[in-house]
Scaffold this active site. Structure first.
Site, mmCIF file in Angstrom:
data_model
loop_
_atom_site.group_PDB
_atom_site.id
_atom_site.type_symbol
_atom_site.label_atom_id
_atom_site.label_comp_id
_atom_site.label_asym_id
_atom_site.label_seq_id
_atom_site.Cartn_x
_atom_site.Cartn_y
_atom_site.Cartn_z
ATOM 1 N N HIS A 10 0.812 -1.208 0.000
ATOM 2 C CA HIS A 10 0.000 0.000 0.000
ATOM 3 C C HIS A 10 0.840 1.249 0.000
ATOM 4 O O HIS A 10 0.464 2.261 -0.580
ATOM 5 C CB HIS A 10 -0.946 -0.009 1.190
ATOM 6 C CG HIS A 10 -2.173 -0.755 0.891
ATOM 7 N ND1 HIS A 10 -3.086 -0.308 -0.021
ATOM 8 C CD2 HIS A 10 -2.614 -1.953 1.291
ATOM 9 C CE1 HIS A 10 -4.041 -1.182 -0.137
ATOM 10 N NE2 HIS A 10 -3.775 -2.209 0.654
ATOM 11 N N ARG A 51 -9.607 -4.278 -11.221
ATOM 12 C CA ARG A 51 -9.301 -5.383 -10.303
ATOM 13 C C ARG A 51 -10.267 -5.315 -9.127
ATOM 14 O O ARG A 51 -10.009 -4.624 -8.137
ATOM 15 C CB ARG A 51 -7.854 -5.266 -9.815
ATOM 16 C CG ARG A 51 -6.795 -5.524 -10.881
ATOM 17 C CD ARG A 51 -5.401 -5.421 -10.278
ATOM 18 N NE ARG A 51 -4.363 -5.987 -11.115
ATOM 19 C CZ ARG A 51 -3.548 -5.292 -11.901
ATOM 20 N NH1 ARG A 51 -3.674 -3.967 -11.987
ATOM 21 N NH2 ARG A 51 -2.609 -5.886 -12.609
ATOM 22 N N ARG A 90 -13.087 -7.405 -13.790
ATOM 23 C CA ARG A 90 -12.564 -8.758 -13.629
ATOM 24 C C ARG A 90 -13.128 -9.307 -12.325
ATOM 25 O O ARG A 90 -13.056 -8.629 -11.289
ATOM 26 C CB ARG A 90 -11.031 -8.724 -13.561
ATOM 27 C CG ARG A 90 -10.468 -10.123 -13.338
ATOM 28 C CD ARG A 90 -8.972 -10.145 -13.384
ATOM 29 N NE ARG A 90 -8.388 -9.553 -12.175
ATOM 30 C CZ ARG A 90 -7.088 -9.429 -11.991
ATOM 31 N NH1 ARG A 90 -6.239 -9.796 -12.933
ATOM 32 N NH2 ARG A 90 -6.621 -8.901 -10.873
ATOM 33 N N GLU A 139 -3.647 -16.055 -18.894
ATOM 34 C CA GLU A 139 -2.489 -15.815 -18.024
ATOM 35 C C GLU A 139 -1.886 -17.119 -17.504
ATOM 36 O O GLU A 139 -0.990 -17.110 -16.674
ATOM 37 C CB GLU A 139 -2.857 -14.872 -16.874
ATOM 38 C CG GLU A 139 -4.112 -15.247 -16.124
ATOM 39 C CD GLU A 139 -4.496 -14.227 -15.051
ATOM 40 O OE1 GLU A 139 -3.702 -13.340 -14.732
ATOM 41 O OE2 GLU A 139 -5.606 -14.352 -14.521
ATOM 42 N N ASP A 145 1.179 -12.743 -14.976
ATOM 43 C CA ASP A 145 1.143 -14.140 -14.561
ATOM 44 C C ASP A 145 1.640 -15.063 -15.659
ATOM 45 O O ASP A 145 2.350 -16.026 -15.376
ATOM 46 C CB ASP A 145 -0.282 -14.530 -14.140
ATOM 47 C CG ASP A 145 -0.569 -14.085 -12.721
ATOM 48 O OD1 ASP A 145 0.256 -14.387 -11.849
ATOM 49 O OD2 ASP A 145 -1.579 -13.421 -12.501
ATOM 50 N N ARG A 152 6.771 -14.012 -9.752
ATOM 51 C CA ARG A 152 6.759 -12.586 -10.106
ATOM 52 C C ARG A 152 7.086 -11.666 -8.941
ATOM 53 O O ARG A 152 7.468 -10.512 -9.137
ATOM 54 C CB ARG A 152 5.400 -12.199 -10.709
ATOM 55 C CG ARG A 152 4.247 -12.297 -9.737
ATOM 56 C CD ARG A 152 2.911 -12.214 -10.445
ATOM 57 N NE ARG A 152 2.315 -10.883 -10.378
ATOM 58 C CZ ARG A 152 1.072 -10.607 -10.752
ATOM 59 N NH1 ARG A 152 0.316 -11.559 -11.272
ATOM 60 N NH2 ARG A 152 0.582 -9.398 -10.653
ATOM 61 N N CYS A 180 -3.690 -6.822 -20.788
ATOM 62 C CA CYS A 180 -3.772 -5.944 -19.619
ATOM 63 C C CYS A 180 -2.616 -6.180 -18.650
ATOM 64 O O CYS A 180 -2.548 -5.571 -17.597
ATOM 65 C CB CYS A 180 -5.117 -6.086 -18.912
ATOM 66 S SG CYS A 180 -5.426 -7.765 -18.348
#
Ligand code: PEP
Ligand code: MG
Length: 592
Positions: free
Chosen positions: A200, A307, A343, A440, A464, A474, A511
């Site tokens: 964050h 998201r 999504r 992905e 991904d 990742r 994306c």
């Protein structure tokens, strides 16, 4: 991860981390060591229990007051959505079960409140830290923030928030509250040992437009307060005692970036069209509704990836259908007539989980569509909420983490059911709502043709896809240099997905972060990609590249790239191609 650049500049030390918020700054370091309160377990006599509990209650009230101040400041600076995290912290302070347990333990165990607070909240913290994923660790650090705040207030210590002059904050980690409080001072940048791009604090630095590099591992050991340091939030680099040469280099880079950005002013209103008139959909990836305005101002024609799991941040339970419908409707309404792709929850993996659940390999585990299909009530509620937001016909649905065709078919069955349920309630929705799949997972890429026959669009999630294809986590900085966008296997797969979609007559977008990498744009155009969905800040740059090329030349570039067999060759070739068209374009620095 550090190296000494050579004999001529003995004192300079370069640290490499993860670029978290763009920008370049130089200044004096301020080493912020968290005010970790000193906690001792002390027995208290029974006669003092009441006053001990009163001390705790007034500390909680003070902690809440501090947090409310931070919340209102964050709301002004970041908007209500991003500030929600502080509401979540306030909710912890107001959690009657938690506070009741702490009070009960003080009474029964006859021990001081600091210790009980530390121990009781510590139980949750330990549970979160035992999860293997970065996301839960970040949330655990937020719990630390609440614990420390209460204990500091019990001990009646002052809140530190003022700095002298301009500084670059160097810290082990930064809680969101620290990021916001510090931004009231003249902060030039943030450098932290821990944290990933999803923390964050990283997100808030980007919103506050303060350069940040995270995951530096040893910054707090190598840097002292008062050291002169330079921070490069594009390259993910910190230079301690930079040489004249480094300073000049960074100044030139900052100047180039400024000039390049100035040239892009005004491009937002122009179409994303090649010289030979092929038009593209340029849209944005967002996580919060308050990013819409910025995305549109950057020239976005819609949202290619919303998201939705960001709604779950700081919540103990899932939002209800009504709450979700309200959020999605605000987004769809705010964007109209542009489209938005919601999504469905991509929970698990490195992201938030619906219940405390330990997995040894979360990325290969209970994630995305797998969770949704096993939690039909949750999935149906989300589908109904998205449908309810679709009355103006600018809403689309996208499924994450699909790895087999049956998942798509089952998800479509649920969509049908959700529509019937709404019909039975006489609730309006777009009956022809489009549904797409994220590609992905390698198996889904291989099945692109079959999947395309069942849906209206595909969107390639390279973040991904690359990790699964190359077997490189990742989020793991130890293998970051093996994570290659331009690995020939990845590029051939992307081509296969695009061709698979086109064969079935549907559009194929991207994306993943690769869509926003300027080094990839010409290649992706040449491979036939139809839509680019990128973080809003890079939209103008990507559009500029599209506007400076011919589609027929991009095809040739793609053909050539597909004949190359290593990533360095491909990068070198693409760098030449892009620089030949836009010499001053800032390109991503190679990692590792
Ligand atoms: C991706 O995987 O490329 C993607 C866009 O999804 P996320 O980064 O949210 O996993
Ligand atoms: Mg993904």
């Amino acid at each position: 991860m550090e190296h000494d650049p050579g004999k001529t500049s003995q004192q300079e030390l370069i640290l490499s981390g993860i670029p978290a918020a763009p920008g370049i700054a130089m200044g004096l370091a301020y080493l912020y060591s968290k005010q970790m309160p000193h906690i001792q377990m002390k027995p208290i006599p029974e006669s003092e229990v009441e006053s001990e509990i009163l001390r705790l209650q007034s500390a909680i009230a003070r902690a809440e007051k501090e947090l409310r101040k931070i919340l209102s400041f964050a709301e002004q600076k970041l908007g209500p959505q991003s500030a929600k995290i502080f509401e979540a912290q306030i909710m912890i302070l107001n959690d009657q079960i938690l506070i009741g347990t702490i009070e009960k333990r003080i009474k029964e165990e006859l021990r001081n409140s600091e210790f009980i607070v530390f121990d009781e909240i510590g139980k949750y913290r330990r549970m979160m830290m035992s999860a293997t994923d970065e996301y839960m660790h970040e949330r655990a650090h937020e719990l630390d923030d609440v614990t420390n705040r209460i204990i500091r207030c019990v001990q009646d210590q002052k809140l530190f928030s003022r700095l002298e002059g301009e500084s670059i904050i160097v810290s082990e980690s930064l809680a969101p509250a620290d990021t916001v409080i510090f931004s009231r001072n003249q902060i030039l940048g943030y450098a932290t040992d821990l944290g990933g791009i999803t923390s964050h604090a990283a997100l808030l630095s980007r919103s506050l437009k303060i350069p940040a590099v995270v995951g530096l591992r040893t910054a707090t050991k190598q840097i002292h307060t008062g050291d002169f340091i330079a921070i490069d939030g594009y390259g993910g680099i910190i230079a301690i005692n930079p040489t004249e040469e480094t300073i000049d280099g960074l100044n030139r880079k900052a100047q180039r970036l400024k000039e390049f950005e100035a040239k892009l002013v005004g491009i937002a209103g122009l179409p994303a069209e090649t010289i030979d008139h092929k038009r593209y959909e340029l849209s944005a990836n967002i996580e919060f509704a308050d990013e819409i305005e910025f995305a549109i101002s950057q020239g976005s024609r819609g949202i290619g990836l919303y998201r939705t799991e960001s709604q779950l941040i700081g919540r103990a339970s899932f939002p209800t259908e009504d709450e979700q419908a309200q959020d999605y409707s605000t987004v769809a309404e705010g964007l109209f007539p542009h489209p938005v792709i919601f999504r469905t929850f991509d929970i698990g993996g490195d992201k938030i989980s619906p219940e405390p659940y330990h997995e040894d390999n979360p990325f290969l585990g209970w994630r995305g569509i797998r969770v949704s299909l096993e939690r039909p009530e949750m999935f149906l509620a989300q589908l109904r909420a998205i449908l309810r937001a679709s009355t103006r016909k600018n809403v689309r649905i996208m499924l994450p983490m699909v790895s087999r065709l049956t998942e798509v078919r089952r998800a479509k069955e649920y969509l049908k059911q959700a529509k019937e349920e709404l019909k039975a309630r006489d609730t309006p929705f777009d009956s022809k709502i489009k549904i797409g799949v994220m590609i992905e997972v390698p198996s889904a890429a291989l099945l692109a043709n079959e999947i395309s026959a069942e849906v209206d669009f595909l969107s390639i999630g390279t973040n991904d896809l690359i990790q699964y294809m190359l077997a490189v986590d990742r989020g793991n900085s130890a293998v970051a240099s093996l994570y290659q966008d331009f690995n020939p296997a990845v590029l051939r797969t992307i081509k296969m997905v695009i061709d698979g979609g086109h064969k079935q007559g549907i559009w194929v977008g991207m994306c993943g972060e690769m869509a926003g990498n300027p080094l990839a744009t010409v290649l992706l155009v040449g491979l036939g990609l139809d839509e680019f969905s990128v973080i809003p800040s890079v939209l103008p740059e990507i559009k500029q590249i599209i506007r400076s090329i011919k589609y027929k030349d991009a095809r040739k570039v793609a053909d050539k790239v597909l004949t190359l067999s290593t990533e360095p060759e491909i990068r070198e070739y693409l760098t030449t191609v892009v620089k030949a068209r836009i010499p001053d374009i800032p390109l991503e620095e190679q990692s590792g």
